[in-house]
Design an enzyme around this catalytic site. Sequence first.
Site, mmCIF file in Angstrom:
data_model
loop_
_atom_site.group_PDB
_atom_site.id
_atom_site.type_symbol
_atom_site.label_atom_id
_atom_site.label_comp_id
_atom_site.label_asym_id
_atom_site.label_seq_id
_atom_site.Cartn_x
_atom_site.Cartn_y
_atom_site.Cartn_z
ATOM 1 N N ASP A 147 0.879 -1.175 0.000
ATOM 2 C CA ASP A 147 0.000 0.000 0.000
ATOM 3 C C ASP A 147 0.916 1.224 0.000
ATOM 4 O O ASP A 147 2.128 1.108 0.219
ATOM 5 C CB ASP A 147 -0.884 0.009 1.262
ATOM 6 C CG ASP A 147 -1.763 1.249 1.337
ATOM 7 O OD1 ASP A 147 -2.370 1.624 0.315
ATOM 8 O OD2 ASP A 147 -1.833 1.885 2.412
ATOM 9 N N SER A 148 0.315 2.391 -0.194
ATOM 10 C CA SER A 148 1.104 3.610 -0.139
ATOM 11 C C SER A 148 1.490 3.957 1.306
ATOM 12 O O SER A 148 2.321 4.825 1.521
ATOM 13 C CB SER A 148 0.292 4.752 -0.745
ATOM 14 O OG SER A 148 -0.966 4.801 -0.116
ATOM 15 N N TYR A 208 -0.801 8.208 -2.956
ATOM 16 C CA TYR A 208 -0.872 7.839 -4.366
ATOM 17 C C TYR A 208 -2.142 8.449 -4.990
ATOM 18 O O TYR A 208 -2.205 8.668 -6.184
ATOM 19 C CB TYR A 208 -0.968 6.318 -4.530
ATOM 20 C CG TYR A 208 0.313 5.543 -4.300
ATOM 21 C CD1 TYR A 208 1.472 6.141 -3.815
ATOM 22 C CD2 TYR A 208 0.354 4.183 -4.593
ATOM 23 C CE1 TYR A 208 2.629 5.410 -3.613
ATOM 24 C CE2 TYR A 208 1.505 3.442 -4.408
ATOM 25 C CZ TYR A 208 2.638 4.050 -3.906
ATOM 26 O OH TYR A 208 3.785 3.313 -3.715
ATOM 27 N N GLY A 209 -3.123 8.668 -4.124
ATOM 28 C CA GLY A 209 -4.460 9.036 -4.600
ATOM 29 C C GLY A 209 -4.584 10.411 -5.221
ATOM 30 O O GLY A 209 -5.625 10.763 -5.767
ATOM 31 N N CYS A 216 -4.277 -1.302 -1.930
ATOM 32 C CA CYS A 216 -4.417 0.141 -2.113
ATOM 33 C C CYS A 216 -5.393 0.325 -3.270
ATOM 34 O O CYS A 216 -5.169 -0.220 -4.362
ATOM 35 C CB CYS A 216 -3.053 0.731 -2.457
ATOM 36 S SG CYS A 216 -3.086 2.462 -2.955
ATOM 37 N N ASN A 217 -6.463 1.046 -3.025
ATOM 38 C CA ASN A 217 -7.464 1.233 -4.085
ATOM 39 C C ASN A 217 -6.903 2.057 -5.232
ATOM 40 O O ASN A 217 -7.187 1.785 -6.397
ATOM 41 C CB ASN A 217 -8.701 1.923 -3.527
ATOM 42 C CG ASN A 217 -9.571 0.981 -2.740
ATOM 43 O OD1 ASN A 217 -10.512 0.411 -3.259
ATOM 44 N ND2 ASN A 217 -9.246 0.791 -1.474
ATOM 45 N N GLU A 243 -3.577 8.680 8.854
ATOM 46 C CA GLU A 243 -2.133 8.568 9.086
ATOM 47 C C GLU A 243 -1.747 9.278 10.393
ATOM 48 O O GLU A 243 -0.816 8.891 11.079
ATOM 49 C CB GLU A 243 -1.351 9.176 7.911
ATOM 50 C CG GLU A 243 -1.510 8.418 6.600
ATOM 51 C CD GLU A 243 -0.605 7.187 6.469
ATOM 52 O OE1 GLU A 243 0.530 7.216 6.959
ATOM 53 O OE2 GLU A 243 -1.067 6.193 5.872
ATOM 54 N N CYS A 255 -11.117 2.934 -0.151
ATOM 55 C CA CYS A 255 -9.740 3.323 0.147
ATOM 56 C C CYS A 255 -9.357 2.480 1.348
ATOM 57 O O CYS A 255 -10.124 2.395 2.316
ATOM 58 C CB CYS A 255 -9.698 4.810 0.507
ATOM 59 S SG CYS A 255 -8.115 5.350 1.158
ATOM 60 N N THR A 256 -8.188 1.847 1.280
ATOM 61 C CA THR A 256 -7.855 0.916 2.360
ATOM 62 C C THR A 256 -7.585 1.635 3.690
ATOM 63 O O THR A 256 -7.501 0.990 4.727
ATOM 64 C CB THR A 256 -6.651 0.025 1.970
ATOM 65 O OG1 THR A 256 -5.593 0.860 1.501
ATOM 66 C CG2 THR A 256 -7.042 -0.957 0.904
ATOM 67 N N HIS A 257 -7.459 2.937 3.649
ATOM 68 C CA HIS A 257 -7.321 3.674 4.913
ATOM 69 C C HIS A 257 -8.668 3.793 5.652
ATOM 70 O O HIS A 257 -8.696 3.976 6.866
ATOM 71 C CB HIS A 257 -6.812 5.091 4.662
ATOM 72 C CG HIS A 257 -5.331 5.180 4.468
ATOM 73 N ND1 HIS A 257 -4.681 4.600 3.405
ATOM 74 C CD2 HIS A 257 -4.363 5.792 5.203
ATOM 75 C CE1 HIS A 257 -3.379 4.856 3.488
ATOM 76 N NE2 HIS A 257 -3.169 5.581 4.573
HETATM 77 N N1 DGL Z 1 -4.543 3.465 0.728
HETATM 78 C C1 DGL Z 1 -4.730 4.320 -0.407
HETATM 79 C C2 DGL Z 1 -5.912 3.832 -1.222
HETATM 80 O O1 DGL Z 1 -6.525 2.837 -0.885
HETATM 81 C C3 DGL Z 1 -4.994 5.751 -0.006
HETATM 82 C C4 DGL Z 1 -3.787 6.547 0.323
HETATM 83 C C5 DGL Z 1 -3.177 7.206 -0.860
HETATM 84 O O2 DGL Z 1 -3.732 8.151 -1.429
HETATM 85 O O3 DGL Z 1 -2.122 6.758 -1.242
HETATM 86 O O4 DGL Z 1 -6.228 4.419 -2.211
#
Ligand code: DGL
Length: 282
Positions: free
Chosen positions: A9-10, A41-42, A72-73, A151, A183-185
């Site tokens: 994941d990011s 990443y998003g 990570c989505n 985070e 989003c995995t967060h």
């Molecule tokens: N975990 C990332 C996702 O699922 C979100 C964080 C990011 O933007 O990198 O998209």
Amino acid sequence: MNNPIGIFDSGIGGLTVVKQLRKLLPEEHLIYFGDTARIPYGTKSQRLVQQYALQDAHFLLQYNVKMIVVACNSASASALPLLQEQLDIPVIGVVAPGASAAVDLTRNNKVGVIGTTATVNSQAYTREIHRLAPETEVFGQPCPLLVPLVEEGWIDDYVTVLTIKKYVHDLLRQHIDTLILGCTHYPVLEQTIQKVVGDAIRLIDSGKETAQVVKELLTERKMLHKGKKTEQDRFFVSDIPAKFEEVGSRFLGQPLERVERVDFDQFLIQSGLEKELQLQGN
Ligand code: DGL
């Protein structure tokens, strides 16, 4: 097959998938990489996310992983077909499992998706839901501020509650009955989000659905770990392990010790990856 499962994941979000994998497949050995140096990443272009995703995957390949979970989505939405095409091991993402669960769950065929700007703008969930159930209406809402709040560890802080309220306002007016945490967060915020949207709306944690798909894939291909787990899971990040350990331990409900910092630039140079990458998109 006792090789580990690779997960990336990011940042910390992929731990929501780790949590589910540990529940469902406790004997599997996991190697995790969180790209904390380059998060988010998003908010980045498809091309850059593809490049990062390929590098992350190559990092995991060093550990002879038997499959890779793109936890990570944003990376799943931008880079999954590319990873599947370029790697010789199975690669699965989080979008298809989440979309399929939403189609099964919705009663009024109105589904909301919250995620990063990259994920929502990619329409990856909309395409997958329409492939399965063309009559379903899908309403997307980017929520970029939620990632830094997670985070930071502000899980039920009033700032987080207000931010969620503002983001879901328009979705609620569409009378959705199902909301994908795209989003995995976000599963870290599940209880806070549920409080804001109310109990009538069912939340989908794509991590949970993904863990199920991992189990099915490993069972089908006879790649499940045999015997007891003998090795400890390993967690790598590309920058500052301390915050990852603190927030991650709270979230997983068990201490995340010995998070290892990778000198990622060094890794890229040594592996000569920059030259190898063949990217798509723009
Ligand atoms: N975990 C990332 C996702 O699922 C979100 C964080 C990011 O933007 O990198 O998209």
